[in-house]
Design a protein around this motif. Structure first.
Motif, PDB file in Angstrom:
ATOM      1  N   ASN A  88       0.884  -0.869   0.123  1.00  0.00           N
ATOM      2  CA  ASN A  88      -0.175   0.296  -0.296  1.00  0.00           C
ATOM      3  C   ASN A  88       1.103   0.985  -0.139  1.00  0.00           C
ATOM      4  O   ASN A  88       0.369   2.307   0.316  1.00  0.00           O
ATOM      5  CB  ASN A  88      -0.802   0.116   1.178  1.00  0.00           C
ATOM      6  CG  ASN A  88      -0.392  -0.825   2.490  1.00  0.00           C
ATOM      7  OD1 ASN A  88       0.671  -0.501   2.526  1.00  0.00           O
ATOM      8  ND2 ASN A  88      -0.978  -0.491   3.810  1.00  0.00           N
ATOM      9  N   ARG A  89       2.338   1.255   0.079  1.00  0.00           N
ATOM     10  CA  ARG A  89       3.091   2.177  -0.229  1.00  0.00           C
ATOM     11  C   ARG A  89       2.868   3.050  -1.470  1.00  0.00           C
ATOM     12  O   ARG A  89       3.852   4.143  -2.114  1.00  0.00           O
ATOM     13  CB  ARG A  89       4.525   1.523  -0.036  1.00  0.00           C
ATOM     14  CG  ARG A  89       4.526   1.235   1.657  1.00  0.00           C
ATOM     15  CD  ARG A  89       6.460   0.230   1.752  1.00  0.00           C
ATOM     16  NE  ARG A  89       6.843   0.391   0.255  1.00  0.00           N
ATOM     17  CZ  ARG A  89       8.152  -0.212   0.333  1.00  0.00           C
ATOM     18  NH1 ARG A  89       8.806  -0.016   1.227  1.00  0.00           N
ATOM     19  NH2 ARG A  89       8.494  -0.539  -0.575  1.00  0.00           N
ATOM     20  N   GLY A  90       2.657   2.373  -2.673  1.00  0.00           N
ATOM     21  CA  GLY A  90       2.519   3.500  -3.754  1.00  0.00           C
ATOM     22  C   GLY A  90       3.667   2.835  -5.196  1.00  0.00           C
ATOM     23  O   GLY A  90       3.355   2.005  -6.047  1.00  0.00           O
ATOM     24  N   ASP A  91       4.544   2.586  -4.411  1.00  0.00           N
ATOM     25  CA  ASP A  91       6.001   2.003  -5.357  1.00  0.00           C
ATOM     26  C   ASP A  91       6.136   1.202  -4.951  1.00  0.00           C
ATOM     27  O   ASP A  91       6.139   0.427  -3.982  1.00  0.00           O
ATOM     28  CB  ASP A  91       6.790   2.790  -4.896  1.00  0.00           C
ATOM     29  CG  ASP A  91       7.944   3.938  -5.445  1.00  0.00           C
ATOM     30  OD1 ASP A  91       6.651   4.428  -6.610  1.00  0.00           O
ATOM     31  OD2 ASP A  91       8.406   4.683  -5.305  1.00  0.00           O
ATOM     32  N   PRO A  92       6.722  -0.135  -6.022  1.00  0.00           N
ATOM     33  CA  PRO A  92       6.145  -1.364  -6.415  1.00  0.00           C
ATOM     34  C   PRO A  92       7.524  -2.283  -4.857  1.00  0.00           C
ATOM     35  O   PRO A  92       8.643  -1.246  -4.601  1.00  0.00           O
ATOM     36  CB  PRO A  92       6.600  -1.884  -7.138  1.00  0.00           C
ATOM     37  CG  PRO A  92       6.278  -1.216  -8.040  1.00  0.00           C
ATOM     38  CD  PRO A  92       6.308   0.235  -7.904  1.00  0.00           C
ATOM     39  N   GLN A  93       7.635  -2.746  -4.260  1.00  0.00           N
ATOM     40  CA  GLN A  93       8.788  -3.223  -3.322  1.00  0.00           C
ATOM     41  C   GLN A  93       9.557  -4.028  -4.425  1.00  0.00           C
ATOM     42  O   GLN A  93       9.415  -4.643  -5.856  1.00  0.00           O
ATOM     43  CB  GLN A  93       7.835  -4.338  -2.409  1.00  0.00           C
ATOM     44  CG  GLN A  93       7.281  -3.872  -1.624  1.00  0.00           C
ATOM     45  CD  GLN A  93       6.030  -4.646  -0.118  1.00  0.00           C
ATOM     46  OE1 GLN A  93       7.427  -5.784   0.118  1.00  0.00           O
ATOM     47  NE2 GLN A  93       4.696  -5.167  -0.683  1.00  0.00           N
ATOM     48  N   VAL A  94      10.782  -4.355  -3.591  1.00  0.00           N
ATOM     49  CA  VAL A  94      11.890  -4.874  -4.363  1.00  0.00           C
ATOM     50  C   VAL A  94      10.446  -6.402  -5.366  1.00  0.00           C
ATOM     51  O   VAL A  94      10.312  -6.808  -4.414  1.00  0.00           O
ATOM     52  CB  VAL A  94      12.935  -5.591  -3.723  1.00  0.00           C
ATOM     53  CG1 VAL A  94      13.574  -6.085  -4.692  1.00  0.00           C
ATOM     54  CG2 VAL A  94      13.546  -4.326  -2.805  1.00  0.00           C
ATOM     55  N   PHE A  95      11.131  -6.918  -6.416  1.00  0.00           N
ATOM     56  CA  PHE A  95      11.159  -8.010  -6.692  1.00  0.00           C
ATOM     57  C   PHE A  95      11.561  -9.260  -6.551  1.00  0.00           C
ATOM     58  O   PHE A  95      12.174  -9.150  -6.360  1.00  0.00           O
ATOM     59  CB  PHE A  95      10.772  -7.953  -8.414  1.00  0.00           C
ATOM     60  CG  PHE A  95       9.848  -6.555  -9.039  1.00  0.00           C
ATOM     61  CD1 PHE A  95       9.047  -6.265  -8.621  1.00  0.00           C
ATOM     62  CD2 PHE A  95      10.088  -6.590 -11.040  1.00  0.00           C
ATOM     63  CE1 PHE A  95       8.282  -5.546  -8.992  1.00  0.00           C
ATOM     64  CE2 PHE A  95       9.226  -6.389 -10.958  1.00  0.00           C
ATOM     65  CZ  PHE A  95       8.189  -5.172 -10.313  1.00  0.00           C
ATOM     66  N   LYS A  96      10.715 -10.106  -6.446  1.00  0.00           N
ATOM     67  CA  LYS A  96      11.284 -11.346  -5.998  1.00  0.00           C
ATOM     68  C   LYS A  96      11.571 -12.519  -6.726  1.00  0.00           C
ATOM     69  O   LYS A  96      11.481 -11.577  -8.241  1.00  0.00           O
ATOM     70  CB  LYS A  96      10.978 -12.556  -5.032  1.00  0.00           C
ATOM     71  CG  LYS A  96      10.168 -12.111  -3.714  1.00  0.00           C
ATOM     72  CD  LYS A  96       8.998 -12.311  -2.905  1.00  0.00           C
ATOM     73  CE  LYS A  96       8.927 -11.563  -1.727  1.00  0.00           C
ATOM     74  NZ  LYS A  96       9.166 -12.513  -0.678  1.00  0.00           N
ATOM     75  N   SER A  97      12.465 -12.988  -6.697  1.00  0.00           N
ATOM     76  CA  SER A  97      13.489 -14.083  -8.077  1.00  0.00           C
ATOM     77  C   SER A  97      12.642 -14.536  -8.916  1.00  0.00           C
ATOM     78  O   SER A  97      13.187 -15.042  -9.843  1.00  0.00           O
ATOM     79  CB  SER A  97      14.783 -14.671  -7.344  1.00  0.00           C
ATOM     80  OG  SER A  97      14.253 -15.339  -6.974  1.00  0.00           O
ATOM     81  N   GLY A  98      11.397 -15.119  -8.788  1.00  0.00           N
ATOM     82  CA  GLY A  98      10.283 -15.053 -10.044  1.00  0.00           C
ATOM     83  C   GLY A  98      10.233 -15.525 -10.903  1.00  0.00           C
ATOM     84  O   GLY A  98      10.850 -15.764 -11.611  1.00  0.00           O
ATOM     85  N   LEU A  99      10.375 -13.931 -11.476  1.00  0.00           N
ATOM     86  CA  LEU A  99       9.566 -13.727 -12.558  1.00  0.00           C
ATOM     87  C   LEU A  99      11.647 -13.915 -13.339  1.00  0.00           C
ATOM     88  O   LEU A  99      11.619 -14.375 -14.193  1.00  0.00           O
ATOM     89  CB  LEU A  99      10.015 -11.785 -12.438  1.00  0.00           C
ATOM     90  CG  LEU A  99       9.751 -11.317 -13.879  1.00  0.00           C
ATOM     91  CD1 LEU A  99       8.379 -12.347 -14.338  1.00  0.00           C
ATOM     92  CD2 LEU A  99       9.798 -10.190 -13.752  1.00  0.00           C
ATOM     93  N   TYR A 100      12.742 -13.509 -12.074  1.00  0.00           N
ATOM     94  CA  TYR A 100      13.947 -13.983 -13.287  1.00  0.00           C
ATOM     95  C   TYR A 100      14.227 -15.181 -13.620  1.00  0.00           C
ATOM     96  O   TYR A 100      14.820 -15.848 -15.017  1.00  0.00           O
ATOM     97  CB  TYR A 100      15.389 -13.759 -12.219  1.00  0.00           C
ATOM     98  CG  TYR A 100      17.010 -13.503 -12.639  1.00  0.00           C
ATOM     99  CD1 TYR A 100      16.971 -13.456 -13.919  1.00  0.00           C
ATOM    100  CD2 TYR A 100      17.304 -14.792 -12.085  1.00  0.00           C
ATOM    101  CE1 TYR A 100      18.354 -13.980 -14.172  1.00  0.00           C
ATOM    102  CE2 TYR A 100      18.230 -14.830 -12.570  1.00  0.00           C
ATOM    103  CZ  TYR A 100      19.111 -14.468 -13.755  1.00  0.00           C
ATOM    104  OH  TYR A 100      20.463 -15.291 -13.192  1.00  0.00           O
ATOM    105  N   HIS A 101      13.435 -16.058 -13.097  1.00  0.00           N
ATOM    106  CA  HIS A 101      13.660 -17.595 -13.002  1.00  0.00           C
ATOM    107  C   HIS A 101      13.199 -18.304 -14.357  1.00  0.00           C
ATOM    108  O   HIS A 101      14.150 -18.949 -15.083  1.00  0.00           O
ATOM    109  CB  HIS A 101      13.418 -18.701 -12.044  1.00  0.00           C
ATOM    110  CG  HIS A 101      14.551 -18.605 -10.854  1.00  0.00           C
ATOM    111  ND1 HIS A 101      15.719 -18.783 -11.012  1.00  0.00           N
ATOM    112  CD2 HIS A 101      14.244 -17.837  -9.846  1.00  0.00           C
ATOM    113  CE1 HIS A 101      16.473 -18.593 -10.025  1.00  0.00           C
ATOM    114  NE2 HIS A 101      15.613 -18.068  -9.434  1.00  0.00           N
TER     115      HIS A 101
END
Length: 168
Positions: A88-101
């Motif tokens: 709910n902060r507006g900016d996305p949090q750091v992306f987790k690695s699933g997209l990379y894999h």
């Protein structure tokens, strides 16, 4: 498709914005522990939206991406929220690695960034009744994993691609 994640309605907004021929083969990723915790949630995600369930916690040697890999092998498109949870902060949090894999395993798959705007006000975290407010989704240019691009660099670039779509 990968996007910022602020509400349970994010998936519905992306799905509704797609042409019907894409909608039929596009499936949301759903956290198994949350979306199977009641008969209604499980019915909604399985019978209505044909979700791909993913376990948020690794058990033994189980690969949490296996259901996503199976869906991509079957020719389905997926909607993934790489933050791993709603923010709910507006900016996305750091992306987790699933997209990379997934980008490593499926270099032929187009990874399309999307920015979802104003949906957090429609159904804020903790609410169950949507508020009728206009919201939008903006799709960007597909990205691909660069040759020898590090996980950190790719995930930063993917997050930046989503952020670049943000309406100011």
């Amino acid at each position: 498709y990968f996007a910022n994640h602020q509400s349970h309605l994010d998936w519905v907004l992306i799905w509704a914005a797609l042409p019907s021929e894409l909608r039929a083969r596009t499936r949301p990723i759903a956290a198994r522990d949350y979306w199977t915790s009641s008969p209604f949630k499980q019915w909604l995600t399985s019978a209505v939206f044909n979700a791909v369930y993913v376990s948020r916690k690794r058990v033994d040697d189980q690969d949490p991406l296996e259901p996503l890999v199976d869906a991509l092998h079957a020719g389905d498109s997926l909607v993934i929220f790489p933050e791993g949870t709603r923010s709910n902060r507006g900016d996305p949090q750091v992306f987790k690695s699933g997209l990379y894999h997934l980008a490593q395993q499926f270099p032929q798959v187009q990874l399309i960034p999307a920015w979802i705007d104003n949906v957090q006000r429609v159904m804020p975290k903790g609410e169950v009744v949507p508020v009728p407010i206009l919201c939008s989704v903006t799709f960007g240019t597909p990205i691909a994993l660069g040759l020898e691009e590090s996980r950190s660099d790719f995930l930063t670039r993917a997050r930046d691609a989503v952020m670049a779509l943000r309406q100011t």
